[in-house]
Design a protein around this motif. Structure first.
Motif, PDB file in Angstrom:
ATOM      1  N   LYS A 132       8.275 -22.249  39.869  1.00 59.74           N
ATOM      2  CA  LYS A 132       9.311 -22.460  40.885  1.00 59.74           C
ATOM      3  C   LYS A 132       8.709 -22.465  42.284  1.00 59.74           C
ATOM      4  CE  LYS A 132      11.012 -17.831  42.077  1.00 59.74           C
ATOM      5  NZ  LYS A 132      12.232 -17.112  42.485  1.00 59.74           N
ATOM      6  N   GLN A 133       9.540 -22.819  43.245  1.00 55.30           N
ATOM      7  CA  GLN A 133       9.152 -22.937  44.640  1.00 55.30           C
ATOM      8  C   GLN A 133       9.123 -21.533  45.282  1.00 55.30           C
ATOM      9  OE1 GLN A 133      12.252 -24.449  43.441  1.00 55.30           O
ATOM     10  NE2 GLN A 133      10.763 -25.735  42.405  1.00 55.30           N
ATOM     11  N   HIS A 134       8.062 -21.309  46.094  1.00 56.69           N
ATOM     12  CA  HIS A 134       7.916 -19.980  46.701  1.00 56.69           C
ATOM     13  C   HIS A 134       7.178 -20.081  48.025  1.00 56.69           C
ATOM     14  CE1 HIS A 134       6.741 -15.532  46.533  1.00 56.69           C
ATOM     15  NE2 HIS A 134       8.055 -15.539  46.436  1.00 56.69           N
ATOM     16  N   GLY A 135       7.505 -21.109  48.790  1.00 54.32           N
ATOM     17  CA  GLY A 135       6.848 -21.294  50.079  1.00 54.32           C
ATOM     18  C   GLY A 135       5.480 -21.934  49.940  1.00 54.32           C
ATOM     19  N   GLY A 136       4.787 -22.081  51.063  1.00 58.54           N
ATOM     20  CA  GLY A 136       3.436 -22.634  51.038  1.00 58.54           C
ATOM     21  C   GLY A 136       3.395 -24.052  50.505  1.00 58.54           C
ATOM     22  N   GLU A 137       2.294 -24.382  49.844  1.00 58.13           N
ATOM     23  CA  GLU A 137       2.078 -25.734  49.339  1.00 58.13           C
ATOM     24  C   GLU A 137       2.965 -26.071  48.147  1.00 58.13           C
ATOM     25  OE1 GLU A 137      -2.056 -25.721  48.482  1.00 58.13           O
ATOM     26  OE2 GLU A 137      -2.675 -25.573  50.566  1.00 58.13           O
ATOM     27  N   THR A 138       3.575 -25.064  47.546  1.00 56.21           N
ATOM     28  CA  THR A 138       4.480 -25.309  46.409  1.00 56.21           C
ATOM     29  C   THR A 138       5.896 -24.873  46.778  1.00 56.21           C
ATOM     30  OG1 THR A 138       3.807 -23.165  45.472  1.00 56.21           O
ATOM     31  CG2 THR A 138       2.685 -25.140  44.652  1.00 56.21           C
ATOM     32  N   GLY A 139       6.271 -25.112  48.035  1.00 57.05           N
ATOM     33  CA  GLY A 139       7.567 -24.677  48.529  1.00 57.05           C
ATOM     34  C   GLY A 139       8.718 -25.605  48.218  1.00 57.05           C
ATOM     35  N   THR A 140       8.433 -26.790  47.692  1.00 56.24           N
ATOM     36  CA  THR A 140       9.493 -27.735  47.336  1.00 56.24           C
ATOM     37  C   THR A 140       9.424 -28.093  45.858  1.00 56.24           C
ATOM     38  OG1 THR A 140       8.150 -29.697  47.799  1.00 56.24           O
ATOM     39  CG2 THR A 140       9.416 -28.760  49.645  1.00 56.24           C
ATOM     40  N   GLY A 141      10.550 -28.580  45.349  1.00 57.98           N
ATOM     41  CA  GLY A 141      10.561 -29.067  43.976  1.00 57.98           C
ATOM     42  C   GLY A 141       9.661 -30.271  43.820  1.00 57.98           C
ATOM     43  N   ALA A 142       9.618 -31.120  44.849  1.00 60.79           N
ATOM     44  CA  ALA A 142       8.768 -32.308  44.806  1.00 60.79           C
ATOM     45  C   ALA A 142       7.305 -31.918  44.618  1.00 60.79           C
ATOM     46  CB  ALA A 142       8.941 -33.120  46.083  1.00 60.79           C
ATOM     47  N   ALA A 143       6.854 -30.875  45.335  1.00 62.32           N
ATOM     48  CA  ALA A 143       5.462 -30.430  45.226  1.00 62.32           C
ATOM     49  C   ALA A 143       5.176 -29.859  43.846  1.00 62.32           C
ATOM     50  CB  ALA A 143       5.162 -29.390  46.303  1.00 62.32           C
ATOM     51  N   CYS A 144       6.098 -29.060  43.319  1.00 60.65           N
ATOM     52  CA  CYS A 144       5.907 -28.499  41.985  1.00 60.65           C
ATOM     53  C   CYS A 144       5.894 -29.598  40.927  1.00 60.65           C
ATOM     54  CB  CYS A 144       7.004 -27.479  41.683  1.00 60.65           C
ATOM     55  SG  CYS A 144       6.911 -25.974  42.674  1.00 60.65           S
ATOM     56  N   ALA A 145       6.752 -30.593  41.102  1.00 62.06           N
ATOM     57  CA  ALA A 145       6.796 -31.696  40.147  1.00 62.06           C
ATOM     58  C   ALA A 145       5.496 -32.496  40.149  1.00 62.06           C
ATOM     59  CB  ALA A 145       7.975 -32.607  40.451  1.00 62.06           C
ATOM     60  N   GLU A 146       4.889 -32.656  41.323  1.00 58.63           N
ATOM     61  CA  GLU A 146       3.608 -33.361  41.392  1.00 58.63           C
ATOM     62  C   GLU A 146       2.550 -32.643  40.554  1.00 58.63           C
ATOM     63  OE1 GLU A 146       2.478 -33.809  45.435  1.00 58.63           O
ATOM     64  OE2 GLU A 146       4.097 -35.223  45.928  1.00 58.63           O
ATOM     65  N   ILE A 147       2.522 -31.329  40.617  1.00 62.05           N
ATOM     66  CA  ILE A 147       1.572 -30.543  39.823  1.00 62.05           C
ATOM     67  C   ILE A 147       1.875 -30.707  38.341  1.00 62.05           C
ATOM     68  CG2 ILE A 147       0.848 -28.194  39.266  1.00 62.05           C
ATOM     69  CD1 ILE A 147       1.305 -27.520  42.250  1.00 62.05           C
ATOM     70  N   VAL A 148       3.143 -30.577  37.981  1.00 65.17           N
ATOM     71  CA  VAL A 148       3.543 -30.691  36.577  1.00 65.17           C
ATOM     72  C   VAL A 148       3.193 -32.073  36.023  1.00 65.17           C
ATOM     73  CG1 VAL A 148       5.594 -30.872  35.097  1.00 65.17           C
ATOM     74  CG2 VAL A 148       5.324 -28.913  36.637  1.00 65.17           C
ATOM     75  N   ARG A 149       3.401 -33.105  36.820  1.00 66.10           N
ATOM     76  CA  ARG A 149       3.085 -34.460  36.356  1.00 66.10           C
ATOM     77  C   ARG A 149       1.591 -34.669  36.210  1.00 66.10           C
ATOM     78  NH1 ARG A 149       7.610 -36.348  40.569  1.00 66.10           N
ATOM     79  NH2 ARG A 149       9.431 -36.216  39.176  1.00 66.10           N
ATOM     80  N   GLU A 150       0.803 -34.033  37.071  1.00 69.32           N
ATOM     81  CA  GLU A 150      -0.652 -34.144  36.937  1.00 69.32           C
ATOM     82  C   GLU A 150      -1.141 -33.413  35.692  1.00 69.32           C
ATOM     83  OE1 GLU A 150      -4.739 -33.324  39.510  1.00 69.32           O
ATOM     84  OE2 GLU A 150      -2.780 -33.147  40.477  1.00 69.32           O
ATOM     85  N   VAL A 151      -0.509 -32.276  35.388  1.00 71.73           N
ATOM     86  CA  VAL A 151      -0.868 -31.534  34.173  1.00 71.73           C
ATOM     87  C   VAL A 151      -0.465 -32.324  32.931  1.00 71.73           C
ATOM     88  CG1 VAL A 151      -0.452 -29.422  32.859  1.00 71.73           C
ATOM     89  CG2 VAL A 151      -0.705 -29.306  35.341  1.00 71.73           C
ATOM     90  N   ALA A 152       0.715 -32.928  32.974  1.00 73.66           N
ATOM     91  CA  ALA A 152       1.199 -33.809  31.903  1.00 73.66           C
ATOM     92  C   ALA A 152       1.205 -33.125  30.543  1.00 73.66           C
ATOM     93  CB  ALA A 152       0.358 -35.091  31.859  1.00 73.66           C
ATOM     94  N   ASP A 153       1.849 -31.968  30.491  1.00 70.38           N
ATOM     95  CA  ASP A 153       1.953 -31.214  29.239  1.00 70.38           C
ATOM     96  C   ASP A 153       3.372 -30.674  29.139  1.00 70.38           C
ATOM     97  OD1 ASP A 153       1.834 -28.923  27.333  1.00 70.38           O
ATOM     98  OD2 ASP A 153      -0.310 -29.367  27.326  1.00 70.38           O
ATOM     99  N   GLU A 154       4.042 -30.881  28.003  1.00 77.53           N
ATOM    100  CA  GLU A 154       5.417 -30.420  27.838  1.00 77.53           C
ATOM    101  C   GLU A 154       5.531 -28.902  27.891  1.00 77.53           C
ATOM    102  OE1 GLU A 154       8.418 -32.099  27.638  1.00 77.53           O
ATOM    103  OE2 GLU A 154       7.145 -33.717  28.382  1.00 77.53           O
ATOM    104  N   GLY A 155       4.409 -28.216  27.817  1.00 78.64           N
ATOM    105  CA  GLY A 155       4.409 -26.757  27.917  1.00 78.64           C
ATOM    106  C   GLY A 155       4.494 -26.253  29.340  1.00 78.64           C
ATOM    107  N   ILE A 156       4.424 -27.156  30.328  1.00 77.63           N
ATOM    108  CA  ILE A 156       4.471 -26.786  31.741  1.00 77.63           C
ATOM    109  C   ILE A 156       5.546 -27.626  32.431  1.00 77.63           C
ATOM    110  CG2 ILE A 156       3.155 -26.475  33.864  1.00 77.63           C
ATOM    111  CD1 ILE A 156       1.967 -24.908  31.552  1.00 77.63           C
TER     112      ILE A 156
END
Length: 265
Positions: A132-156
């Motif tokens: 989830k979002q918690h400020g900093g570089e991962t403070g938005t859903g868009a930023a978290c989604a970018e990480i999740v898409r780069e990982v590309a694993d249904e476990g994340i």
């Protein structure tokens, strides 16, 4: 979540949540037991301890759906701790383990590396890690989604915390959620107000439009937990009696039920 009851024993949290009409529960971090803060489940506890607590919840009529990891993904022992958390969650029948980054930001490349390592572990356990979002570089859903898409694993996948998005970065969560909706698997529900006081609060008591917030995920076909992390009234002291927390929990549930019914009518 048991989190709003953190100043009271865990057992009182569970009975209060049930009496407030909930059928599901998310495990918070610590609770006051005999005047001391005691972890709901210690990071190094054996999976059997989580299995026992899961049984306690179900015996009360509450199905556990999420637990906190208690560690940042970039921490030195993150892989070890998150691996054990996944085992605990699997033993308890909990589908999701929640993590998030430091409010000052973190090492994105290291997050991706570690999530790629942890994704298969999560899937093997029949659990997923949600971030989830918690400020900093991962403070938005868009930023978290970018990480999740780069990982590309249904476990994340992504957990969405609209209150944090508005609080830390002053970003409009209604606009932000559209950039990550397809990756969301759960919510940490909290609202936020800028007036009369700048603070988080319970859903429907802040400035976030929950109809617009939840609309992008209302027809995904997924079962998405809405875990109430903050249920408190803005500009007022938090209740010192657990019955006051019960009343706020009931109000939060009833508000969210009305929103969901309205969206899906």
């Amino acid at each position: 979540m048991t989190l709003p009851y953190s100043q009271f024993p865990l057992e009182r949290a569970l009975t209060g949540i049930k009496e407030a009409g909930f059928e599901y529960v998310a495990w918070g971090t610590t609770h006051k037991e005999g005047g001391k803060e005691v972890p709901v489940i210690a990071a190094d506890a054996a999976p059997d301890a989580a299995r026992d607590l899961g049984s306690r919840c179900r015996n009360l009529g509450l199905k556990p759906v999420l637990m906190f990891s208690g560690i940042y993904p970039e921490a030195p022992r993150a892989v070890e701790v998150l691996t054990n958390r996944l085992r605990q969650a699997a033993a308890a029948g909990i589908p999701e383990v929640l993590t998030f980054g430091h409010t000052r930001g973190g090492n994105r490349a290291l997050w991706v590396q570690r999530f790629k390592e942890l994704g298969p572990v999560a899937r093997d356990q029949g659990v997923r890690i949600v971030v989830k979002q918690h400020g900093g570089e991962t403070g938005t859903g868009a930023a978290c989604a970018e990480i999740v898409r780069e990982v590309a694993d249904e476990g994340i996948k992504v957990n969405y915390d609209a209150g944090n998005v508005m609080d830390y970065l002053r970003v409009d969560p209604v606009a932000d959620i559209k950039k990550c909706a397809e990756e969301i698997r759960s919510f940490c529900i909290k609202d936020h107000r800028l007036f009369p006081k700048d603070e988080d609060c319970g859903p429907g008591l802040g400035e976030i439009d929950h109809y617009r917030l939840l609309a992008p995920v209302a027809f995904t076909g997924l079962t998405i937990p809405l875990c109430c992390e903050n249920i408190f009234a803005p500009a007022l002291p938090r209740p010192k009696d657990p019955k006051g927390v019960d009343a706020l929990a009931r109000r939060a549930r009833e508000f969210l039920e009305l929103v969901i019914q309205g969206l899906q009518a």
